[in-house]
Scaffold this motif. Sequence first.
Motif, PDB file in Angstrom:
ATOM      1  N   ILE A  87      44.649  -4.423  38.229  1.00 55.98           N
ATOM      2  CA  ILE A  87      43.389  -3.830  38.691  1.00 55.98           C
ATOM      3  C   ILE A  87      42.483  -3.506  37.505  1.00 55.98           C
ATOM      4  CG2 ILE A  87      43.950  -1.360  38.718  1.00 55.98           C
ATOM      5  CD1 ILE A  87      42.334  -3.197  41.629  1.00 55.98           C
ATOM      6  N   ILE A  88      43.066  -3.122  36.372  1.00 57.37           N
ATOM      7  CA  ILE A  88      42.257  -2.856  35.180  1.00 57.37           C
ATOM      8  C   ILE A  88      41.662  -4.153  34.634  1.00 57.37           C
ATOM      9  CG2 ILE A  88      42.345  -2.063  32.786  1.00 57.37           C
ATOM     10  CD1 ILE A  88      44.399  -0.003  33.625  1.00 57.37           C
ATOM     11  N   ILE A  89      42.469  -5.203  34.595  1.00 57.50           N
ATOM     12  CA  ILE A  89      41.977  -6.494  34.104  1.00 57.50           C
ATOM     13  C   ILE A  89      40.874  -7.030  35.018  1.00 57.50           C
ATOM     14  CG2 ILE A  89      42.621  -8.900  33.686  1.00 57.50           C
ATOM     15  CD1 ILE A  89      45.352  -7.898  32.791  1.00 57.50           C
ATOM     16  N   LEU A  90      41.042  -6.863  36.325  1.00 54.80           N
ATOM     17  CA  LEU A  90      40.002  -7.303  37.258  1.00 54.80           C
ATOM     18  C   LEU A  90      38.698  -6.547  37.032  1.00 54.80           C
ATOM     19  CD1 LEU A  90      42.005  -7.728  40.594  1.00 54.80           C
ATOM     20  CD2 LEU A  90      41.013  -9.529  39.176  1.00 54.80           C
ATOM     21  N   HIS A  91      38.794  -5.269  36.691  1.00 49.85           N
ATOM     22  CA  HIS A  91      37.581  -4.506  36.395  1.00 49.85           C
ATOM     23  C   HIS A  91      36.885  -5.042  35.139  1.00 49.85           C
ATOM     24  CE1 HIS A  91      38.783  -1.435  39.357  1.00 49.85           C
ATOM     25  NE2 HIS A  91      37.521  -1.058  39.291  1.00 49.85           N
ATOM     26  N   LYS A  92      37.661  -5.463  34.164  1.00 50.32           N
ATOM     27  CA  LYS A  92      37.052  -6.028  32.954  1.00 50.32           C
ATOM     28  C   LYS A  92      36.305  -7.317  33.272  1.00 50.32           C
ATOM     29  CE  LYS A  92      40.285  -4.071  29.584  1.00 50.32           C
ATOM     30  NZ  LYS A  92      41.242  -4.365  28.484  1.00 50.32           N
ATOM     31  N   PHE A  93      36.925  -8.172  34.068  1.00 48.45           N
ATOM     32  CA  PHE A  93      36.252  -9.412  34.449  1.00 48.45           C
ATOM     33  C   PHE A  93      35.039  -9.131  35.333  1.00 48.45           C
ATOM     34  CE2 PHE A  93      40.274 -11.552  33.266  1.00 48.45           C
ATOM     35  CZ  PHE A  93      39.745 -12.592  32.522  1.00 48.45           C
ATOM     36  N   LEU A  94      35.144  -8.112  36.184  1.00 50.63           N
ATOM     37  CA  LEU A  94      33.998  -7.752  37.017  1.00 50.63           C
ATOM     38  C   LEU A  94      32.834  -7.271  36.155  1.00 50.63           C
ATOM     39  CD1 LEU A  94      32.776  -7.314  39.832  1.00 50.63           C
ATOM     40  CD2 LEU A  94      33.771  -5.017  39.817  1.00 50.63           C
ATOM     41  N   GLY A  95      33.137  -6.458  35.151  1.00 50.85           N
ATOM     42  CA  GLY A  95      32.087  -6.000  34.248  1.00 50.85           C
ATOM     43  C   GLY A  95      31.419  -7.150  33.523  1.00 50.85           C
ATOM     44  N   LEU A  96      32.216  -8.108  33.062  1.00 48.74           N
ATOM     45  CA  LEU A  96      31.666  -9.283  32.383  1.00 48.74           C
ATOM     46  C   LEU A  96      30.781 -10.093  33.324  1.00 48.74           C
ATOM     47  CD1 LEU A  96      31.629 -11.095  29.854  1.00 48.74           C
ATOM     48  CD2 LEU A  96      33.681 -12.217  30.745  1.00 48.74           C
ATOM     49  N   SER A  97      31.226 -10.239  34.555  1.00 45.38           N
ATOM     50  CA  SER A  97      30.457 -11.008  35.532  1.00 45.38           C
ATOM     51  C   SER A  97      29.153 -10.304  35.894  1.00 45.38           C
ATOM     52  CB  SER A  97      31.308 -11.234  36.785  1.00 45.38           C
ATOM     53  OG  SER A  97      30.632 -12.048  37.714  1.00 45.38           O
ATOM     54  N   LEU A  98      29.205  -8.980  36.045  1.00 41.25           N
ATOM     55  CA  LEU A  98      27.990  -8.230  36.375  1.00 41.25           C
ATOM     56  C   LEU A  98      26.989  -8.255  35.227  1.00 41.25           C
ATOM     57  CD1 LEU A  98      29.483  -5.126  38.241  1.00 41.25           C
ATOM     58  CD2 LEU A  98      28.360  -7.130  39.235  1.00 41.25           C
ATOM     59  N   LEU A  99      27.481  -8.223  33.998  1.00 43.50           N
ATOM     60  CA  LEU A  99      26.582  -8.350  32.846  1.00 43.50           C
ATOM     61  C   LEU A  99      25.903  -9.722  32.829  1.00 43.50           C
ATOM     62  CD1 LEU A  99      28.446  -6.652  29.858  1.00 43.50           C
ATOM     63  CD2 LEU A  99      26.343  -5.907  30.972  1.00 43.50           C
ATOM     64  N   THR A 100      26.654 -10.743  33.206  1.00 47.76           N
ATOM     65  CA  THR A 100      26.072 -12.083  33.278  1.00 47.76           C
ATOM     66  C   THR A 100      24.988 -12.149  34.342  1.00 47.76           C
ATOM     67  OG1 THR A 100      28.211 -13.009  32.608  1.00 47.76           O
ATOM     68  CG2 THR A 100      26.604 -14.530  33.548  1.00 47.76           C
ATOM     69  N   ILE A 101      25.227 -11.491  35.471  1.00 52.18           N
ATOM     70  CA  ILE A 101      24.202 -11.436  36.520  1.00 52.18           C
ATOM     71  C   ILE A 101      22.947 -10.750  36.000  1.00 52.18           C
ATOM     72  CG2 ILE A 101      23.628 -10.406  38.760  1.00 52.18           C
ATOM     73  CD1 ILE A 101      26.545 -10.831  39.567  1.00 52.18           C
ATOM     74  N   GLY A 102      23.125  -9.658  35.247  1.00 52.43           N
ATOM     75  CA  GLY A 102      21.979  -8.962  34.677  1.00 52.43           C
ATOM     76  C   GLY A 102      21.193  -9.832  33.714  1.00 52.43           C
ATOM     77  N   ALA A 103      21.910 -10.584  32.866  1.00 50.98           N
ATOM     78  CA  ALA A 103      21.235 -11.467  31.909  1.00 50.98           C
ATOM     79  C   ALA A 103      20.477 -12.582  32.629  1.00 50.98           C
ATOM     80  CB  ALA A 103      22.260 -12.056  30.944  1.00 50.98           C
ATOM     81  N   CYS A 104      21.097 -13.157  33.656  1.00 51.30           N
ATOM     82  CA  CYS A 104      20.430 -14.224  34.408  1.00 51.30           C
ATOM     83  C   CYS A 104      19.220 -13.688  35.169  1.00 51.30           C
ATOM     84  CB  CYS A 104      21.417 -14.872  35.378  1.00 51.30           C
ATOM     85  SG  CYS A 104      22.733 -15.817  34.580  1.00 51.30           S
ATOM     86  N   THR A 105      19.325 -12.466  35.666  1.00 50.21           N
ATOM     87  CA  THR A 105      18.186 -11.856  36.357  1.00 50.21           C
ATOM     88  C   THR A 105      17.016 -11.667  35.402  1.00 50.21           C
ATOM     89  OG1 THR A 105      19.686 -10.698  37.871  1.00 50.21           O
ATOM     90  CG2 THR A 105      17.434  -9.871  37.710  1.00 50.21           C
ATOM     91  N   LYS A 106      17.319 -11.231  34.190  1.00 52.70           N
ATOM     92  CA  LYS A 106      16.255 -11.068  33.198  1.00 52.70           C
ATOM     93  C   LYS A 106      15.594 -12.403  32.881  1.00 52.70           C
ATOM     94  CE  LYS A 106      15.238  -9.102  28.678  1.00 52.70           C
ATOM     95  NZ  LYS A 106      15.751  -8.315  27.539  1.00 52.70           N
ATOM     96  N   LEU A 107      16.385 -13.459  32.774  1.00 48.08           N
ATOM     97  CA  LEU A 107      15.823 -14.785  32.516  1.00 48.08           C
ATOM     98  C   LEU A 107      14.976 -15.262  33.691  1.00 48.08           C
ATOM     99  CD1 LEU A 107      18.883 -16.529  30.821  1.00 48.08           C
ATOM    100  CD2 LEU A 107      16.786 -15.723  29.721  1.00 48.08           C
ATOM    101  N   ALA A 108      15.395 -14.906  34.906  1.00 51.13           N
ATOM    102  CA  ALA A 108      14.612 -15.286  36.083  1.00 51.13           C
ATOM    103  C   ALA A 108      13.262 -14.570  36.088  1.00 51.13           C
ATOM    104  CB  ALA A 108      15.392 -14.961  37.353  1.00 51.13           C
ATOM    105  N   VAL A 109      13.273 -13.286  35.766  1.00 52.03           N
ATOM    106  CA  VAL A 109      12.018 -12.532  35.689  1.00 52.03           C
ATOM    107  C   VAL A 109      11.129 -13.089  34.581  1.00 52.03           C
ATOM    108  CG1 VAL A 109      11.014 -10.264  35.245  1.00 52.03           C
ATOM    109  CG2 VAL A 109      13.072 -10.456  36.643  1.00 52.03           C
ATOM    110  N   SER A 110      11.745 -13.436  33.454  1.00 52.73           N
ATOM    111  CA  SER A 110      10.986 -14.005  32.341  1.00 52.73           C
ATOM    112  C   SER A 110      10.327 -15.320  32.740  1.00 52.73           C
ATOM    113  CB  SER A 110      11.908 -14.218  31.141  1.00 52.73           C
ATOM    114  OG  SER A 110      11.230 -14.831  30.075  1.00 52.73           O
ATOM    115  N   ALA A 111      11.048 -16.137  33.500  1.00 56.61           N
ATOM    116  CA  ALA A 111      10.480 -17.411  33.945  1.00 56.61           C
ATOM    117  C   ALA A 111       9.279 -17.192  34.855  1.00 56.61           C
ATOM    118  CB  ALA A 111      11.553 -18.230  34.658  1.00 56.61           C
ATOM    119  N   VAL A 112       9.359 -16.170  35.707  1.00 59.71           N
ATOM    120  CA  VAL A 112       8.234 -15.872  36.598  1.00 59.71           C
ATOM    121  C   VAL A 112       7.022 -15.414  35.804  1.00 59.71           C
ATOM    122  CG1 VAL A 112       7.437 -14.314  38.415  1.00 59.71           C
ATOM    123  CG2 VAL A 112       9.693 -15.364  38.589  1.00 59.71           C
ATOM    124  N   THR A 113       7.238 -14.544  34.836  1.00 60.91           N
ATOM    125  CA  THR A 113       6.117 -14.019  34.055  1.00 60.91           C
ATOM    126  C   THR A 113       5.464 -15.081  33.176  1.00 60.91           C
ATOM    127  OG1 THR A 113       7.625 -13.316  32.284  1.00 60.91           O
ATOM    128  CG2 THR A 113       7.110 -11.709  34.004  1.00 60.91           C
TER     129      THR A 113
END
Length: 202
Positions: free
Chosen positions: A112-138
């Motif tokens: 369960i701890i390892i899954l949380h680490k992978f979840l954190g990594l995945s959520l950070l990736t979502i945040g980075a991709c969201t920023k790139l999506a906003v940047s593309a719009v602007t």
Amino acid sequence: HLWIFAAALEFSAEIILSHTLKGQTLVPINVEHTKDRLGVLVLIMLGETVVSSTISYREYAARALNDISFRYYSVLALSFLLIFMFTLIYFNMQPPPSDHAMRRSRFIGVLIIILHKFLGLSLLTIGACTKLAVSAVTKHEELDSFTACLLGISVGFSLLIQFGMRICHYGGRIPRKSDPIHAKRLMYIWWTLFRVMSLIPF
């Protein structure tokens, strides 16, 4: 190579320590405190998506043209909806401390701890991709295919990880033998739908 070694150590430290330390050398874990800390970690990762998609471009939003503003706020609304979805899924599946996965076995606790680490990594990736999506719009640009695919994979991976967490918490426990047959069917249908829906972003 140093980064690879550091990443391997980060994601394998619990496994190594749980097999190396035995008996009295292991410190009893405070499940309730650990549960709260892991929840805070998830909230921080989700908050990064909000920060990356709003703070960096708020000046642009104030002076943007109407048609671009509509696209800008549409991206923001969808990103907030995505964050809200992950928040609901994660915190609504948390069991009480007495039934937490960490109380089941050492292996499941480490998992369960390892899954949380992978979840954190995945959520950070979502945040980075969201920023790139906003940047593309602007910038009046199309979002490149790599970022779009990475966003979809990250969303699907996050859902699969949370499905794995749900199994760690409730697998073999729910439905109970004493539950009515219709309740069992509803639970099986829900678990099956969640697993299938997790594959859609891929």
